[in-house]
Write an enzyme that holds these catalytic residues in place. Sequence first.
Site, short mmCIF file in Angstrom:
data_model
loop_
_atom_site.label_atom_id
_atom_site.label_comp_id
_atom_site.label_asym_id
_atom_site.label_seq_id
_atom_site.Cartn_x
_atom_site.Cartn_y
_atom_site.Cartn_z
N SER A 109 -37.83 -2.81 29.05
CA SER A 109 -36.58 -2.26 29.57
C SER A 109 -36.76 -1.93 31.04
O SER A 109 -37.89 -1.72 31.51
CB SER A 109 -36.19 -0.99 28.80
OG SER A 109 -35.09 -0.35 29.39
N TYR A 122 -37.75 7.56 25.54
CA TYR A 122 -37.51 6.12 25.62
C TYR A 122 -38.29 5.50 26.77
O TYR A 122 -38.93 4.46 26.60
CB TYR A 122 -36.01 5.87 25.79
CG TYR A 122 -35.62 4.42 25.78
CD1 TYR A 122 -35.74 3.66 24.62
CD2 TYR A 122 -35.13 3.79 26.93
CE1 TYR A 122 -35.38 2.32 24.60
CE2 TYR A 122 -34.75 2.46 26.92
CZ TYR A 122 -34.88 1.73 25.76
OH TYR A 122 -34.53 0.40 25.74
N LYS A 126 -41.24 2.52 26.75
CA LYS A 126 -41.09 1.26 27.46
C LYS A 126 -42.13 1.10 28.58
O LYS A 126 -42.54 -0.01 28.90
CB LYS A 126 -39.67 1.13 28.01
CG LYS A 126 -38.62 0.97 26.92
CD LYS A 126 -38.93 -0.22 25.99
CE LYS A 126 -37.85 -0.44 24.94
NZ LYS A 126 -38.13 -1.62 24.10
#
Length: 239
Positions: A109, A122, A126
Amino acid sequence: MALVARRRDRLEALASEIRQTGRRAQVITCDVTRDGELERAAGEARAALGKIDVVVANAGFGVVGTLERLTLDDYRRQFETNVFGVLRTIYATLDDLKKTRGRLVIIGSVSGHLGVPGSSAYSMSKFAVHGLAAALGHELARSGVSVTLISPGFIESEIHQVDNQGVWRPSSRGRPIPAALVMATPTAARKIVRAVARRRREVVITGFGKVAVLLQRYVPGLLAAIIRRFGIKGREEPR
């Protein structure tokens, strides 16, 4: 093509579309957070389709919220899918890829390049797969296996409808994102396929994502000032 995920109804619908083009599609239900499931899935794929030469580690969701609101269990849940799920996928198929000198595709991402308030869990996950892809690119080169990291920006998807427990809430939309910044799924898929076919090391998907990564790489102080000045933050959890 082997389609692997938790929801059989979604897989069957996609498999039907693929079969209408004259290609084969095998549906295999699997949960990447459970030990042994990927090995079983890989075995079913081999039995149905033969050799495995391209593997896409795509399973993931986003735990959102500030550090003070999240718990250690929230971070563990995030890593179980986004990091250890990727590792389980790789371990279950690595021998196949070495035999076929194939391609390993890891979905990262833009959040694996920079962090914004409310997305620490998150972003951590990533950043982790970003580092994993970089290291494996070197480790597997002698085996003829290419590693491609895909770093999407805003892509049309359902990730904003999944809560911190990994539960899909289709009636929720979360914080809206300007349509001009969101890339259509088919467009993103074509870019990903092209990158994998060319054995690219990494591809950032969407123009907005590319700008954000470039700012973080070359003028991180300016990007930090922009994030704080305009109150940019991660999306809210759907409820």
